[in-house]
Design an enzyme around this catalytic site. Structure first.
Site, PDB file in Angstrom:
ATOM      1  N   LYS A   1       4.382  -5.754   3.951  1.00 19.99           N
ATOM      2  CA  LYS A   1       3.138  -5.830   4.711  1.00 19.99           C
ATOM      3  C   LYS A   1       1.962  -5.917   3.740  1.00 19.99           C
ATOM      4  CE  LYS A   1       4.118  -1.939   6.869  1.00 19.99           C
ATOM      5  NZ  LYS A   1       5.485  -1.660   6.523  1.00 19.99           N
TER       6      LYS A   1
ATOM      7  N   ASN B   1       0.810  -1.224   0.000  1.00 22.21           N
ATOM      8  CA  ASN B   1       0.000   0.000   0.000  1.00 22.21           C
ATOM      9  C   ASN B   1       0.840   1.270   0.000  1.00 22.21           C
ATOM     10  OD1 ASN B   1       0.077   1.107   2.953  1.00 22.21           O
ATOM     11  ND2 ASN B   1      -0.148  -1.095   3.159  1.00 22.21           N
ATOM     12  N   TYR B   2       2.162   1.169  -0.028  1.00 26.55           N
ATOM     13  CA  TYR B   2       3.002   2.364  -0.154  1.00 26.55           C
ATOM     14  C   TYR B   2       2.973   2.783  -1.616  1.00 26.55           C
ATOM     15  CZ  TYR B   2       5.261   1.378   4.394  1.00 26.55           C
ATOM     16  OH  TYR B   2       5.548   1.144   5.708  1.00 26.55           O
ATOM     17  N   GLY B   3       2.169   3.743  -1.911  1.00 32.45           N
ATOM     18  CA  GLY B   3       2.110   4.254  -3.280  1.00 32.45           C
ATOM     19  C   GLY B   3       0.703   4.361  -3.844  1.00 32.45           C
TER      20      GLY B   3
END
Length: 148
Positions: A87, A61-63
């Site tokens: 994660k 979910n980073y981005g």
């Protein structure tokens, strides 16, 4: 393994005490790329590994997806001893907006997508997020999934 500089991460993953978290490689609110030129982030990741980092922490979910794609672009094929920890279980729908997605089917799809982005067949370590409201039931389903 020198206890002053390394520690066991998980059961059998010795890593240096200084790792690199990729949340800073994405834009404000963990949304989109941080730079117009992704080569800046690629160079930073490569430099971290050159300087001895053996643990890269990232998340789908980073981005979203941006950080994992940068990790693969910068470091694949991965050097011996490098641990990529990611994660799952969170969905971002906008800057600083996220939702728990801990159902086994969703986790499976997230893991498979992360494997493709990271260009690996298996991940030695994955963190999951669960909601507190349904944590007990969700954890049971999640652990059943991981045992499969």
């Amino acid at each position: 393994m020198d206890a002053e500089t390394h520690f066991p991460f998980g059961e059998n993953l010795p890593v240096r005490r200084l790792g690199f978290g990729t949340g800073g490689l994405v834009g404000a609110g963990y949304w989109g790329p941080r730079h117009d030129d992704p080569q800046r982030s690629v160079a930073l990741l490569r430099r971290a590994v050159e300087r001895g980092v053996t643990l890269i922490e990232t998340a789908d979910n980073y981005g979203p997806d941006v950080a994992e794609e940068l990790v693969a672009r910068a470091l694949h094929p991965y050097p011996e001893g490098l641990v990529i920890a990611t994660k799952g279980g969170v969905v971002r729908t906008g800057p600083d907006v996220w939702h728990i997605a801990g159902r086994p089917q969703r986790l499976r799809a997230m893991c498979e997508a992360s494997l493709r982005r990271l260009r690996v067949r298996a991940r030695p370590l994955t963190w999951t997020r669960t909601s507190t409201r349904h944590a007990s039931r969700s954890r049971r389903r999640t652990w059943h999934y991981w045992r499969e």
